[in-house]
Design a protein around this motif. Structure first.
Motif, PDB file in Angstrom:
ATOM      1  N   ARG A 228       5.973   6.768   7.345  1.00 53.73           N
ATOM      2  CA  ARG A 228       6.804   7.847   6.797  1.00 53.73           C
ATOM      3  C   ARG A 228       8.198   7.323   6.468  1.00 53.73           C
ATOM      4  N   GLU A 229       8.760   6.529   7.374  1.00 54.95           N
ATOM      5  CA  GLU A 229      10.092   5.957   7.136  1.00 54.95           C
ATOM      6  C   GLU A 229      10.063   5.002   5.948  1.00 54.95           C
ATOM      7  N   ALA A 230       9.003   4.205   5.824  1.00 52.33           N
ATOM      8  CA  ALA A 230       8.877   3.298   4.682  1.00 52.33           C
ATOM      9  C   ALA A 230       8.751   4.091   3.390  1.00 52.33           C
ATOM     10  N   TYR A 231       7.989   5.163   3.439  1.00 52.99           N
ATOM     11  CA  TYR A 231       7.773   6.018   2.269  1.00 52.99           C
ATOM     12  C   TYR A 231       9.084   6.648   1.805  1.00 52.99           C
TER      13      TYR A 231
ATOM     14  N   LEU B 284       1.535  13.921  -5.073  1.00 57.18           N
ATOM     15  CA  LEU B 284       0.729  13.960  -3.860  1.00 57.18           C
ATOM     16  C   LEU B 284       1.504  14.608  -2.727  1.00 57.18           C
ATOM     17  N   ASP B 285       0.795  15.233  -1.817  1.00 55.53           N
ATOM     18  CA  ASP B 285       1.416  15.775  -0.615  1.00 55.53           C
ATOM     19  C   ASP B 285       1.765  14.593   0.283  1.00 55.53           C
ATOM     20  N   PRO B 286       3.043  14.340   0.532  1.00 52.32           N
ATOM     21  CA  PRO B 286       3.413  13.154   1.307  1.00 52.32           C
ATOM     22  C   PRO B 286       2.856  13.166   2.727  1.00 52.32           C
ATOM     23  N   THR B 287       2.688  14.331   3.326  1.00 52.04           N
ATOM     24  CA  THR B 287       2.161  14.396   4.692  1.00 52.04           C
ATOM     25  C   THR B 287       0.718  13.902   4.725  1.00 52.04           C
ATOM     26  N   ASP B 288      -0.101  14.400   3.807  1.00 56.58           N
ATOM     27  CA  ASP B 288      -1.495  13.958   3.732  1.00 56.58           C
ATOM     28  C   ASP B 288      -1.583  12.481   3.344  1.00 56.58           C
TER      29      ASP B 288
ATOM     30  N   ASN C  30       0.769  -1.244   0.000  1.00 57.31           N
ATOM     31  CA  ASN C  30       0.000   0.000   0.000  1.00 57.31           C
ATOM     32  C   ASN C  30       0.800   1.294   0.000  1.00 57.31           C
ATOM     33  N   ILE C  31       2.062   1.252   0.315  1.00 55.19           N
ATOM     34  CA  ILE C  31       2.857   2.481   0.315  1.00 55.19           C
ATOM     35  C   ILE C  31       3.659   2.513  -0.985  1.00 55.19           C
TER      36      ILE C  31
ATOM     37  N   ILE D 284       0.599  10.037   3.858  1.00 53.66           N
ATOM     38  CA  ILE D 284       0.989   9.174   4.966  1.00 53.66           C
ATOM     39  C   ILE D 284      -0.101   9.159   6.037  1.00 53.66           C
ATOM     40  N   SER D 285      -0.668  10.307   6.333  1.00 53.33           N
ATOM     41  CA  SER D 285      -1.743  10.377   7.326  1.00 53.33           C
ATOM     42  C   SER D 285      -2.935   9.513   6.897  1.00 53.33           C
ATOM     43  N   ASP D 286      -3.330   9.640   5.640  1.00 53.32           N
ATOM     44  CA  ASP D 286      -4.448   8.843   5.121  1.00 53.32           C
ATOM     45  C   ASP D 286      -4.120   7.351   5.152  1.00 53.32           C
ATOM     46  N   GLN D 287      -2.907   7.009   4.777  1.00 50.82           N
ATOM     47  CA  GLN D 287      -2.503   5.604   4.770  1.00 50.82           C
ATOM     48  C   GLN D 287      -2.445   5.044   6.190  1.00 50.82           C
ATOM     49  N   ALA D 288      -2.015   5.846   7.147  1.00 53.23           N
ATOM     50  CA  ALA D 288      -1.976   5.386   8.539  1.00 53.23           C
ATOM     51  C   ALA D 288      -3.389   5.058   9.020  1.00 53.23           C
ATOM     52  N   GLU D 289      -4.341   5.920   8.700  1.00 52.91           N
ATOM     53  CA  GLU D 289      -5.732   5.655   9.072  1.00 52.91           C
ATOM     54  C   GLU D 289      -6.229   4.369   8.417  1.00 52.91           C
ATOM     55  N   GLN D 290      -5.858   4.172   7.146  1.00 57.00           N
ATOM     56  CA  GLN D 290      -6.295   2.973   6.435  1.00 57.00           C
ATOM     57  C   GLN D 290      -5.657   1.722   7.036  1.00 57.00           C
ATOM     58  N   LEU D 291      -4.378   1.800   7.383  1.00 58.26           N
ATOM     59  CA  LEU D 291      -3.703   0.666   8.015  1.00 58.26           C
ATOM     60  C   LEU D 291      -4.391   0.291   9.322  1.00 58.26           C
ATOM     61  N   ILE D 292      -4.700   1.282  10.133  1.00 61.06           N
ATOM     62  CA  ILE D 292      -5.370   1.023  11.409  1.00 61.06           C
ATOM     63  C   ILE D 292      -6.731   0.373  11.167  1.00 61.06           C
TER      64      ILE D 292
END
Length: 79
Positions: A62-65, A23-27, A16-17, A29-37
């Motif tokens: 973020r580190e993976a990205y 894309l804005d990497p901050t947004d 998924n990453i 990563i935030s969206d992906q974190a929510e999806q992972l959870i």
């Protein structure tokens, strides 16, 4: 249990990453974190279990990205 959770997170991250130019990497990563959870919870893995396995979920992603960011396709505005 932690090993099972870590394996889930690693597999989810690899699927998924992605390098998402433009894309804005901050947004992202935030969206992906929510999806992972959400995806973890659907598999019976709690957010606490995720954090025990990898620490802060957004920081882990973020580190993976950063590891997959290609310098030629990076996330800077085109010239």
């Amino acid at each position: 249990m932690s090993n099972h959770v870590l394996k889930f997170v690693e597999q989810w991250t690899s699927q998924n990453i992605h390098n998402q130019a433009g894309l804005d990497p901050t947004d992202y990563i935030s969206d992906q974190a929510e999806q992972l959870i959400d995806d973890a919870e659907a598999k019976g893995i709690t957010e606490d279990q995720l954090e025990t396995a990898v620490g802060d979920v957004e920081e882990y992603l973020r580190e993976a990205y950063v590891k997959i960011e290609d310098p030629d396709l990076g996330f800077h505005d085109p010239d």
